[in-house]
Write an enzyme that holds these catalytic residues in place. Structure first.
Site, mmCIF file in Angstrom:
data_model
loop_
_atom_site.group_PDB
_atom_site.id
_atom_site.type_symbol
_atom_site.label_atom_id
_atom_site.label_comp_id
_atom_site.label_asym_id
_atom_site.label_seq_id
_atom_site.Cartn_x
_atom_site.Cartn_y
_atom_site.Cartn_z
ATOM 1 N N GLU A 178 4.250 -6.662 1.737
ATOM 2 C CA GLU A 178 3.779 -6.801 0.460
ATOM 3 C C GLU A 178 3.474 -5.692 -0.332
ATOM 4 O O GLU A 178 2.504 -5.582 -0.991
ATOM 5 C CB GLU A 178 2.487 -7.551 0.448
ATOM 6 C CG GLU A 178 2.234 -8.978 1.820
ATOM 7 C CD GLU A 178 0.980 -9.061 2.185
ATOM 8 O OE1 GLU A 178 -0.123 -8.223 1.312
ATOM 9 O OE2 GLU A 178 0.829 -9.843 2.922
ATOM 10 N N PRO A 179 4.733 -4.325 -0.597
ATOM 11 C CA PRO A 179 4.384 -3.576 -1.202
ATOM 12 C C PRO A 179 4.564 -4.000 -2.761
ATOM 13 O O PRO A 179 4.848 -5.092 -3.464
ATOM 14 C CB PRO A 179 6.038 -3.224 -1.273
ATOM 15 C CG PRO A 179 6.904 -3.804 -0.894
ATOM 16 C CD PRO A 179 5.929 -5.140 -0.495
ATOM 17 N N GLY A 180 3.841 -3.527 -3.810
ATOM 18 C CA GLY A 180 3.462 -4.060 -5.215
ATOM 19 C C GLY A 180 4.062 -2.145 -6.283
ATOM 20 O O GLY A 180 5.565 -2.254 -6.541
ATOM 21 N N ARG A 181 3.457 -1.521 -5.575
ATOM 22 C CA ARG A 181 3.631 -0.010 -6.402
ATOM 23 C C ARG A 181 4.465 0.370 -6.163
ATOM 24 O O ARG A 181 5.644 0.883 -6.798
ATOM 25 C CB ARG A 181 2.162 0.497 -6.193
ATOM 26 C CG ARG A 181 1.708 2.206 -7.216
ATOM 27 C CD ARG A 181 1.217 2.962 -6.244
ATOM 28 N NE ARG A 181 0.057 2.160 -5.777
ATOM 29 C CZ ARG A 181 -1.139 1.891 -6.781
ATOM 30 N NH1 ARG A 181 -0.318 3.272 -8.173
ATOM 31 N NH2 ARG A 181 -2.495 1.755 -6.423
ATOM 32 N N TYR A 235 -9.359 3.837 -12.808
ATOM 33 C CA TYR A 235 -9.848 5.512 -11.154
ATOM 34 C C TYR A 235 -9.283 5.909 -11.095
ATOM 35 O O TYR A 235 -8.003 6.899 -10.315
ATOM 36 C CB TYR A 235 -9.289 3.796 -9.786
ATOM 37 C CG TYR A 235 -8.464 2.974 -10.276
ATOM 38 C CD1 TYR A 235 -8.622 1.729 -9.582
ATOM 39 C CD2 TYR A 235 -6.824 3.395 -10.385
ATOM 40 C CE1 TYR A 235 -7.873 0.542 -9.949
ATOM 41 C CE2 TYR A 235 -6.051 2.169 -10.707
ATOM 42 C CZ TYR A 235 -6.307 1.043 -10.409
ATOM 43 O OH TYR A 235 -5.268 -0.478 -10.410
ATOM 44 N N CYS A 273 -12.346 2.246 -29.320
ATOM 45 C CA CYS A 273 -13.863 3.000 -29.117
ATOM 46 C C CYS A 273 -14.534 2.945 -28.323
ATOM 47 O O CYS A 273 -15.604 2.015 -27.507
ATOM 48 C CB CYS A 273 -14.273 1.971 -30.701
ATOM 49 S SG CYS A 273 -13.985 2.083 -32.174
ATOM 50 N N GLU A 274 -14.227 4.321 -26.807
ATOM 51 C CA GLU A 274 -14.472 3.732 -25.719
ATOM 52 C C GLU A 274 -14.131 5.857 -25.370
ATOM 53 O O GLU A 274 -13.029 6.042 -25.106
ATOM 54 C CB GLU A 274 -14.710 3.639 -24.754
ATOM 55 C CG GLU A 274 -13.902 1.335 -24.761
ATOM 56 C CD GLU A 274 -15.808 0.776 -24.542
ATOM 57 O OE1 GLU A 274 -16.169 1.353 -23.682
ATOM 58 O OE2 GLU A 274 -16.114 0.242 -24.444
ATOM 59 N N GLY A 292 0.484 -1.508 -0.268
ATOM 60 C CA GLY A 292 0.044 0.044 0.400
ATOM 61 C C GLY A 292 1.218 1.098 -0.054
ATOM 62 O O GLY A 292 0.283 2.691 0.137
ATOM 63 N N ARG A 332 -4.928 2.177 -15.866
ATOM 64 C CA ARG A 332 -5.493 3.427 -15.384
ATOM 65 C C ARG A 332 -6.230 4.751 -15.054
ATOM 66 O O ARG A 332 -7.160 4.594 -13.839
ATOM 67 C CB ARG A 332 -4.551 3.387 -13.598
ATOM 68 C CG ARG A 332 -4.350 2.419 -13.252
ATOM 69 C CD ARG A 332 -2.673 2.680 -12.800
ATOM 70 N NE ARG A 332 -2.480 3.463 -11.421
ATOM 71 C CZ ARG A 332 -2.719 4.631 -11.210
ATOM 72 N NH1 ARG A 332 -2.042 5.115 -12.496
ATOM 73 N NH2 ARG A 332 -2.795 4.663 -9.801
HETATM 74 C C1 LIG Z 1 -3.236 -8.307 -0.596
HETATM 75 C C2 LIG Z 1 -2.153 -7.637 -1.740
HETATM 76 N N1 LIG Z 1 -1.279 -7.153 -0.735
HETATM 77 C C3 LIG Z 1 -0.443 -6.468 -1.471
HETATM 78 C C4 LIG Z 1 -0.963 -5.551 -2.390
HETATM 79 C C5 LIG Z 1 -0.498 -4.229 -3.193
HETATM 80 O O1 LIG Z 1 -0.527 -3.619 -2.761
HETATM 81 P P1 LIG Z 1 0.513 -1.807 -3.262
HETATM 82 O O2 LIG Z 1 0.473 -2.670 -5.196
HETATM 83 O O3 LIG Z 1 -0.268 -0.897 -2.955
HETATM 84 O O4 LIG Z 1 1.896 -2.310 -3.070
HETATM 85 C C6 LIG Z 1 -1.468 -5.756 -2.545
HETATM 86 C C7 LIG Z 1 -2.987 -4.736 -3.749
HETATM 87 O O5 LIG Z 1 -3.927 -4.907 -3.889
HETATM 88 C C8 LIG Z 1 -3.025 -6.838 -2.119
HETATM 89 O O6 LIG Z 1 -4.530 -6.736 -2.546
#
Ligand SMILES: Cc1ncc(COP(=O)(O)O)c(C=O)c1O
Length: 437
Positions: A288-291, A331, A358-359, A239, A327
């Site tokens: 659990e970082p993604g972004r 959102y 076509c949207e 997050g 994106r």
């Molecule tokens: C369970 C869980 N963990 C981690 C993430 C990664 O979130 P972020 O990309 O905001 O760090 C998500 C994103 O949807 C998620 O659902």
């Protein structure tokens, strides 16, 4: 922090010129900077080093094998949400033993696959799912490691579509019911091993306050679960928000301050806030970082096809659409868009940057003060490394873009552009009536 800069007026990823990549591989094209991914991983990993911890990269943000391999080589773990993501992680050199499996709808095939590969833990999101994992594990003669995702009912103060920790969201088990669910596991699920507690309240958080609120609320629960059932880990989810507006001259993130943007969350501020609460648990802490890891490590290159001057608006029609980067449509995601040749003046013109789909919702930017660009110019859509290519689709039968990873002065094609035959593979018309008669 990122490694995209104008050098002598031309935009580069690390030491590689983006226009030359577009000429070689065509557009739309995703370009990733390996050094940026590595920097981000090391910064977060380093900020947590007072804790026994594991950074489990959220694969959904960008699941390209080269990205996963980069993270596996740094010792990272992975947070997966499907059997497909586990397959990718293993192909990329990641270890199943470092994978957590999230998501509200795991299928039997996925549970079996994850059990056979020996993942670190299932993060379960409902009692029904818990019972099903117990059943499948029993049938395979295995014991499944399990954690429950707690929904702490904390407002992440982010976009509604990426808020996950409120009671009205589908995610996790209500805070008030979690203890009862652990009791149920202990009494009724002999094929499960209670291993952890997990939470994830939302994505693109730009303030530490919701994290702190959630951690403060959930830590006492974790302590109680640990005392009663034994625990190995607590996962605080992902997050961490990123800066979507930045300078391309320095590569730092101070520019947002001049522009009065909401302060991004620094890793230090995040760690300073949460680590003291987590330290007392005496557990392994998972993140659990993604972004945060990949968002600013990627750009999407797109070529201007046409300009249309309507009575109400100016449209720059580009060759990337919502199928390539959804994106903005999904959102209201805001992406900075710049020409890869640095504009000679500060003059801008208000325009919409729209795709060929076509949207009406097919746009990358609306009412944007854009540098003057004309047909044939190359644009870079910044901060497109997370939830960019991984959310792309074949809508309008448009092939998926190619992906390149830059490593210093070298550029590697890490995903070939899809062909039309790739798209149609496995698709069939009905048999001829005469043949079936
Ligand atoms: C369970 C869980 N963990 C981690 C993430 C990664 O979130 P972020 O990309 O905001 O760090 C998500 C994103 O949807 C998620 O659902």
């Amino acid at each position: 922090m990122h490694h995209f800069r104008y050098v002598q007026g031309r935009l580069q990823a690390e030491n590689v010129d983006l226009e030359s990549l577009a000429q070689r591989h065509g557009t739309p094209l995703y370009v990733y900077s390996k050094a940026t991914v590595e920097d981000h991983f090391k910064r977060l990993d380093g900020a947590m080093n007072r804790l026994d911890h594991l950074v489990c990269y959220a694969v959904k943000a960008n699941s390209n094998l080269a990205v996963l391999n980069t993270i596996a080589n740094l010792g990272g773990g992975f947070d997966i949400v499907s059997g497909g993501e586990l397959y990718r992680v293993l192909k990329a050199g990641g270890k199943a033993a470092n994978c957590t499996f999230a998501g509200v709808g795991k299928t039997r095939a996925e549970i079996e696959y994850a059990l056979k590969e020996g993942i670190y833990c299932f993060n379960a999101e409902s009692e029904a799912e818990v019972r099903y994992i117990n059943q499948v594990a029993g049938e395979l003669g295995k014991k499944a490691p399990i954690a429950l995702r707690v929904n702490p009912n904390v407002d992440a103060k982010t976009h509604a579509k990426i808020t996950t920790g409120k009671s009205e969201n589908k995610f996790g088990i209500d805070f008030e019911s979690v203890l009862g669910a652990y009791e149920m596991i202990a009494k009724e699920c002999p094929n499960l091993e209670i291993k952890g507690v997990q939470m994830h309240i939302g994505s693109q958080l730009t303030s530490v306050d919701p994290f702190l609120e959630a951690v403060q609320k959930v830590v006492p629960l974790v302590q109680e679960v640990k005392a009663r059932f034994g625990l190995k880990f607590f996962s605080i989810g992902g997050g961490i928000g990123i800066v979507y507006r930045q300078s391309l001259d320095s590569g730092d993130t101070s520019w947002w301050q001049e522009q009065g943007e909401a302060a991004p969350l620094s890793v230090k501020a995040y760690a300073d806030a949460v680590v003291p609460h987590l330290e007392q648990l005496g557990l392994r802490i998972l993140l659990e970082p993604g972004r945060f890891m990949v968002g600013n490590a990627g750009v999407m290159l797109t070529r201007v096809l046409y300009e249309k001057r309507g009575s109400a608006k100016v449209f720059k029609i580009v060759d990337a659409g919502m199928n390539d980067l959804i994106r903005p449509t999904l959102y209201e995601g805001w992406h900075q868009i710049v020409p890869t040749t640095k504009p000679a003046t500060d003059v801008t013109e208000k325009a919409d940057v729209v795709g060929p789909i076509c949207e009406t919702g097919d746009y990358l930017a609306q009412d944007r003060d854009l540098a003057p660009v004309k047909a044939g110019d190359l644009l870079a859509v910044l901060s497109a490394g997370a939830y960019g290519f991984s959310m792309a689709s074949n809508y309008n039968t448009r092939p998926l873009a190619a992906e390149v990873m830059v490593d210093g002065s070298k550029a590697h094609l890490v995903r070939e552009r899809q062909t039309l035959d790739d798209i149609l593979r496995g698709e069939h018309v009905l048999p001829d009536d005469k043949e079936t008669a």
